[in-house]
Design a protein around this motif. Sequence first.
Motif, PDB file in Angstrom:
ATOM      1  N   GLY A 112       8.649  -9.106  -6.198  1.00 21.75           N
ATOM      2  CA  GLY A 112       9.836  -9.302  -5.373  1.00 21.75           C
ATOM      3  C   GLY A 112      10.154  -8.068  -4.545  1.00 21.75           C
ATOM      4  N   LEU A 113      10.061  -6.868  -5.178  1.00 21.61           N
ATOM      5  CA  LEU A 113      10.313  -5.628  -4.445  1.00 21.61           C
ATOM      6  C   LEU A 113       9.285  -5.439  -3.337  1.00 21.61           C
ATOM      7  CD1 LEU A 113      12.022  -3.079  -4.217  1.00 21.61           C
ATOM      8  CD2 LEU A 113      10.486  -1.967  -5.873  1.00 21.61           C
ATOM      9  N   LEU A 114       8.012  -5.757  -3.621  1.00 22.23           N
ATOM     10  CA  LEU A 114       6.950  -5.629  -2.617  1.00 22.23           C
ATOM     11  C   LEU A 114       7.200  -6.599  -1.452  1.00 22.23           C
ATOM     12  CD1 LEU A 114       4.280  -4.265  -1.867  1.00 22.23           C
ATOM     13  CD2 LEU A 114       3.085  -6.136  -3.047  1.00 22.23           C
ATOM     14  N   CYS A 144       9.920  -5.314   0.773  1.00 22.65           N
ATOM     15  CA  CYS A 144       9.422  -4.245   1.649  1.00 22.65           C
ATOM     16  C   CYS A 144       8.597  -4.816   2.802  1.00 22.65           C
ATOM     17  CB  CYS A 144       8.581  -3.253   0.841  1.00 22.65           C
ATOM     18  SG  CYS A 144       9.515  -2.345  -0.421  1.00 22.65           S
ATOM     19  N   GLN A 145       7.734  -5.791   2.493  1.00 25.15           N
ATOM     20  CA  GLN A 145       6.892  -6.384   3.539  1.00 25.15           C
ATOM     21  C   GLN A 145       7.734  -7.046   4.624  1.00 25.15           C
ATOM     22  OE1 GLN A 145       4.482  -8.886   1.047  1.00 25.15           O
ATOM     23  NE2 GLN A 145       2.838  -7.364   0.848  1.00 25.15           N
ATOM     24  N   ARG A 146       8.760  -7.768   4.187  1.00 24.04           N
ATOM     25  CA  ARG A 146       9.600  -8.454   5.174  1.00 24.04           C
ATOM     26  C   ARG A 146      10.364  -7.463   6.048  1.00 24.04           C
ATOM     27  NH1 ARG A 146      12.384 -13.624   2.086  1.00 24.04           N
ATOM     28  NH2 ARG A 146      10.524 -14.939   2.011  1.00 24.04           N
ATOM     29  N   LYS A 147      10.892  -6.426   5.429  1.00 22.04           N
ATOM     30  CA  LYS A 147      11.703  -5.476   6.176  1.00 22.04           C
ATOM     31  C   LYS A 147      10.866  -4.661   7.152  1.00 22.04           C
ATOM     32  CE  LYS A 147      15.561  -6.653   4.325  1.00 22.04           C
ATOM     33  NZ  LYS A 147      16.572  -7.347   5.152  1.00 22.04           N
ATOM     34  N   TYR A 157       7.327  -3.522  12.404  1.00 19.86           N
ATOM     35  CA  TYR A 157       7.023  -2.150  12.829  1.00 19.86           C
ATOM     36  C   TYR A 157       5.522  -1.926  12.961  1.00 19.86           C
ATOM     37  CZ  TYR A 157      11.924  -1.244  11.858  1.00 19.86           C
ATOM     38  OH  TYR A 157      13.285  -1.284  11.879  1.00 19.86           O
ATOM     39  N   LYS A 158       5.153  -1.279  14.056  1.00 18.15           N
ATOM     40  CA  LYS A 158       3.735  -1.004  14.290  1.00 18.15           C
ATOM     41  C   LYS A 158       3.237   0.053  13.303  1.00 18.15           C
ATOM     42  CE  LYS A 158       4.718   2.486  17.817  1.00 18.15           C
ATOM     43  NZ  LYS A 158       4.518   2.908  19.220  1.00 18.15           N
ATOM     44  N   ASN A 159       1.963  -0.029  12.965  1.00 12.75           N
ATOM     45  CA  ASN A 159       1.280   0.913  12.061  1.00 12.75           C
ATOM     46  C   ASN A 159       1.792   0.860  10.627  1.00 12.75           C
ATOM     47  OD1 ASN A 159      -0.318   1.873  14.198  1.00 12.75           O
ATOM     48  ND2 ASN A 159       1.260   3.358  14.782  1.00 12.75           N
ATOM     49  N   VAL A 160       2.566  -0.186  10.279  1.00 13.81           N
ATOM     50  CA  VAL A 160       3.059  -0.325   8.912  1.00 13.81           C
ATOM     51  C   VAL A 160       2.502  -1.629   8.334  1.00 13.81           C
ATOM     52  CG1 VAL A 160       5.067  -0.565   7.403  1.00 13.81           C
ATOM     53  CG2 VAL A 160       5.158   0.954   9.397  1.00 13.81           C
ATOM     54  N   ASN A 161       1.814  -1.497   7.179  1.00 13.58           N
ATOM     55  CA  ASN A 161       1.257  -2.673   6.511  1.00 13.58           C
ATOM     56  C   ASN A 161       1.357  -2.450   5.007  1.00 13.58           C
ATOM     57  OD1 ASN A 161      -0.034  -5.021   5.819  1.00 13.58           O
ATOM     58  ND2 ASN A 161      -2.084  -4.263   6.294  1.00 13.58           N
ATOM     59  N   VAL A 162       2.491  -2.861   4.436  1.00  7.61           N
ATOM     60  CA  VAL A 162       2.755  -2.601   3.020  1.00  7.61           C
ATOM     61  C   VAL A 162       2.035  -3.646   2.169  1.00  7.61           C
ATOM     62  CG1 VAL A 162       4.518  -2.422   1.249  1.00  7.61           C
ATOM     63  CG2 VAL A 162       4.970  -1.548   3.554  1.00  7.61           C
ATOM     64  N   GLN A 163       1.022  -3.197   1.417  1.00  5.10           N
ATOM     65  CA  GLN A 163       0.275  -4.098   0.530  1.00  5.10           C
ATOM     66  C   GLN A 163       0.388  -3.693  -0.929  1.00  5.10           C
ATOM     67  OE1 GLN A 163      -1.175  -6.871   1.525  1.00  5.10           O
ATOM     68  NE2 GLN A 163      -0.557  -6.479   3.653  1.00  5.10           N
ATOM     69  N   PHE A 205       2.133  -0.258  -3.824  1.00  2.02           N
ATOM     70  CA  PHE A 205       3.082   0.840  -3.993  1.00  2.02           C
ATOM     71  C   PHE A 205       2.362   2.181  -4.156  1.00  2.02           C
ATOM     72  CE2 PHE A 205       5.938  -2.673  -5.286  1.00  2.02           C
ATOM     73  CZ  PHE A 205       6.979  -2.402  -4.406  1.00  2.02           C
ATOM     74  N   HIS A 206       1.239   2.350  -3.491  1.00  2.00           N
ATOM     75  CA  HIS A 206       0.574   3.656  -3.532  1.00  2.00           C
ATOM     76  C   HIS A 206       0.036   4.017  -2.152  1.00  2.00           C
ATOM     77  CE1 HIS A 206      -2.851   0.939  -4.294  1.00  2.00           C
ATOM     78  NE2 HIS A 206      -2.179   0.486  -5.349  1.00  2.00           N
ATOM     79  N   ILE A 207      -1.129   3.490  -1.746  1.00  2.00           N
ATOM     80  CA  ILE A 207      -1.767   3.898  -0.494  1.00  2.00           C
ATOM     81  C   ILE A 207      -0.908   3.533   0.725  1.00  2.00           C
ATOM     82  CG2 ILE A 207      -3.847   3.677   0.919  1.00  2.00           C
ATOM     83  CD1 ILE A 207      -4.228   5.123  -1.721  1.00  2.00           C
ATOM     84  N   SER A 208      -0.206   2.387   0.664  1.00  3.94           N
ATOM     85  CA  SER A 208       0.548   1.907   1.834  1.00  3.94           C
ATOM     86  C   SER A 208       1.672   2.845   2.243  1.00  3.94           C
ATOM     87  CB  SER A 208       1.130   0.517   1.545  1.00  3.94           C
ATOM     88  OG  SER A 208       0.115  -0.429   1.306  1.00  3.94           O
ATOM     89  N   TRP A 209       2.054   3.799   1.394  1.00  6.68           N
ATOM     90  CA  TRP A 209       3.215   4.660   1.662  1.00  6.68           C
ATOM     91  C   TRP A 209       2.829   6.108   2.008  1.00  6.68           C
ATOM     92  CZ3 TRP A 209       7.928   2.160   1.462  1.00  6.68           C
ATOM     93  CH2 TRP A 209       7.904   0.858   0.909  1.00  6.68           C
ATOM     94  N   LYS A 210       1.503   6.401   2.048  1.00  3.59           N
ATOM     95  CA  LYS A 210       1.064   7.792   2.184  1.00  3.59           C
ATOM     96  C   LYS A 210       1.426   8.401   3.545  1.00  3.59           C
ATOM     97  CE  LYS A 210      -2.560   9.597   0.537  1.00  3.59           C
ATOM     98  NZ  LYS A 210      -3.925  10.031   0.180  1.00  3.59           N
ATOM     99  N   ASP A 211       1.393   7.597   4.612  1.00  4.19           N
ATOM    100  CA  ASP A 211       1.657   8.175   5.933  1.00  4.19           C
ATOM    101  C   ASP A 211       3.151   8.287   6.241  1.00  4.19           C
ATOM    102  OD1 ASP A 211       2.400   5.590   6.376  1.00  4.19           O
ATOM    103  OD2 ASP A 211       0.773   5.118   7.761  1.00  4.19           O
ATOM    104  N   GLY A 212       4.038   7.818   5.333  1.00  2.32           N
ATOM    105  CA  GLY A 212       5.480   7.971   5.506  1.00  2.32           C
ATOM    106  C   GLY A 212       6.121   7.003   6.472  1.00  2.32           C
ATOM    107  N   LEU A 213       5.339   6.218   7.230  1.00  5.83           N
ATOM    108  CA  LEU A 213       5.924   5.304   8.214  1.00  5.83           C
ATOM    109  C   LEU A 213       6.706   4.181   7.533  1.00  5.83           C
ATOM    110  CD1 LEU A 213       3.062   5.030  10.854  1.00  5.83           C
ATOM    111  CD2 LEU A 213       5.179   6.349  11.006  1.00  5.83           C
TER     112      LEU A 213
END
Length: 985
Positions: A243-245, A248-251, A255-261, A263-271
Amino acid sequence: MAAIYLIVKGLTGSFAAHHGQLVGSSRQPLGAEESFSSHSGSGAFSPHTPAIHHRKPRTHGPENKDTFSVVYPPRPSFQFWDVSSADMVDYHAANNQSSSGAVQTYMEQENDWDRDLLLDPAWERQQRKTFTAWCNSHLRKAGTQIDNIEEDFRDGLKLMLLLEVISGERLPKPERGKMRVHKINNVNKALNFIASKGVKLVSIGAEEIVDGNVKMTLGMIWTIILRFAIQDISVEETSAKEGLLLWCQRKTAPYKNVNVQNFHISWKDGLAFNALIHRHRPDLIDYDSLRKDDPVTNLNNAFEVAEKHLDIPKMLDAEDIVGTLRPDEKAIMTYVSSFYHAFSGAQKAETAANRICKVLAVNQENEQMMEEYEKLASDLLEWIRRTIPWLENRTQEKTVKDLQAKQEDFRDYRCVHKPPKVQEKCQLEISFNTLQTKLRLSNRPAFMPSEGRMVSDINGAWHTLEGAEKGYEEWILSEIRRLERLEHLAEKFHQKAAIHESWTDGKEAMLTQKDYETSTLAEVKALLKKHEAFESDLAAHQDRVEQIAAIAQELNQLDYYDAANVNARCQKICDQWDILGALTHSRKDSLERTEKQLESIDELYLEYAKRAAPFNNWMEGAMEDLQDMFIVHNIVEIQDLITAHEQFKSTLTEANMEREAIQSIQAEVQKIAQSNGIKLSGSNPYTTITPESIDNKWERAMAMVPQRDNALQEELNKQKSNDTLRATFATQANAVGAYIKDKMEEIGRISIEMNGTLEDQLTNLKEYQTSIMSYMPEINKLEGYHQLIQEALIFDNQYTKYTMEHLRVGWEQLLTTIARTINEVENQILTRDAKGISQEQLYEYRASFNHFDKDHSGALMAEEFKACLISLGYDVENDKGDTEFARIMSIVDPNGSGAVTFQAFIDFMSTETTDRDTADQVIASFKILAADKNYIMAEELRRELPPDQAEYCIARMAPYTGPDAVPGALDYMSFSTALYGESDL
């Protein structure tokens, strides 16, 4: 779920209880069941020491909850195996099976301690910092904090305080002693409280926490975070993590360059962190200025903004996240959950806005359909209003040609202008039915069109239009007959008038001459005899004058357009006839006075004159008849004329004998004159009819006979051709009539015996409709035959009972019926999809309805409907059931007709089994957007709703007038109630 098991054989070392480390030098794969226990520093066995058991895997059903499991991390030199779906039971848990039965555990494949991360120091560093910051974000509310997560929780005091802050509940009073047993008791109170919340702490004991075991302490804090910060996060009925994931995906989706899949690699670039903040507080982040290749700046920007403006403490270090191959998932989840809770108010507002948007969208769509219906109804009624006066216009034309032009215009109206309006009328009824279905499905009141635009009003206007059509067509046909008759009579009048005028020419001069004054007796007698012959001729012409007057009178009665000229000519003939009568009487008197003095009369001339005059009149009448115009409408009439003509020809022999007898009188005069030496002074004094004129007229009459034969034969051929047209039209009409009847019966059966899914039924019906439309060329062929019949002026047809009018109406009814049947299935699909009725339920309802619809009328009477309800499990048999049945009947048959349609039955069943949005729900949603105020401001609507729907609300909401009103306040309560009230249209 995956758990990590350590199997060690041939141990040479011992467990270090305080650090949870296992020292050894050998390993073997999983095999026989083995167990290991940890000893305290004094060598005593601890019942809370983690024990690892290997046993057969147990399949977890949907009811099994996730279990959080802790296994001591080994040194890097040991070998590990992952055993999927294995269960781990520790000694402490095994001896507490009698505790709470409803135990919620937390264990997910990716939530467990990852083997690779256990080997990475960054894992422990990230969790230590994040969990410490998370604990302090709550402890500061109590005026305290921790600095070292494994040291500051060892006495259990701050641990108990943390649980009281995040749960809002009081824990048992802690023990203030400094001894180890006091610390263990306090930690146990905390652990027992956690367990009371449905959390099963596997392999976590108070001794490990008191001894400062960092792994166990982090595991315990993670369990607390899961239970109190993440467990209740659920989007679309997913689990907490999912549910939390999903949130995040919906919110971050826009946004460009953001692809939340994850809770680790998807957050490394800070976008992703910046996108979450910008989505809810765009005033805090300039997202377009961020670069994907500068993750440290991005991360620090998000962390600093969150701490400064959102009161979310910095739980992560940008350098640790960037420098780690795979950031710790639990640390990221903990931090992200803080964003979720910080924006939870916005989430509620978004949910409320979504509900309002859904309701408004339904209302807007319904209003658009209402407006389209009103416009289509107005246009159709206006067309009918303009057309009816044209059809009721009975302005008479002067000639058949002019009236045939009107008939052609009427044919264009029937074949070109009216068919699109028939389709518009059918579409109007379909749109009305679809709109009513949508209103019922959205819990709205039925649509009431404006006055004069009801479907019944349109049907009434249409009925009036068709009545005007029928009257107009009948009037055209009768007018054609009338004008044909008038033209025939007018031509006959002028023909007879011309003959009569030709005869009367010079008669006045003859009757007024004074020739008898100087004539001899013989001449006077001759003049007298001549006058008598003229009187006979005059009497013979009396019938013609009467016929002329009768024809003129009939032309007047039939409203002949040139009646004035006809009357003038007729009056002139009658006046002249009166003058001739008076002059004839006067001349006769003069001749009779002179007759006493003159007695010489030639008997032969007299006899000739007496016989020649009637014969001459008969020939003139015969020639008139032979030239007479005729008009017939069928074979019988032309055959009657042919029969009459044959009878006329049969009298010619006798007439010829009379002619020869008359001619023999003249021959006898010549013979006597010659034999007696008498010199004839001139022509027959008693008549102007000479033997030559008789012969000439006879020859002309005989020449007219074959011409009459040909004319009658041509008319006979024409009537035979017309009869062939009748038979051709009848054959096609009978075929079309039978086709329409058969298809109407088939549609009736199809509507009752529908099988397959509603989509299959809809496809089959549309194919059936296409099949029916393919029959259109046969209708057009029939229209062609009908046009030929009208052009041939054929007004009756004994070969068929069908008229073109009946077949047109039947064809239009057939097209309308199949369109309505298709619309009913489409409405059923709408009902099924909107109400969540399954295909099987629809089958059951349809089968039950059809079973009790014995007469296939498409409706159930009250007793049949009761039996149908009983078959579906409704208790409507006893006294209490009668009350329930009366309630149901008031719903399905509000007009008290005693019959229940299938649509009403489906609406009732769907209403009984589904929920619908209400005005109260919409009011509650607006209240969320208004921050619990009794009114809402325009800027709040524009901020929370899409632009078009926000303006829709602002334009329709009344000003709020309550005691707490402020300038610009809008009344969302009355607006929400109006959404479910009477329509403005």
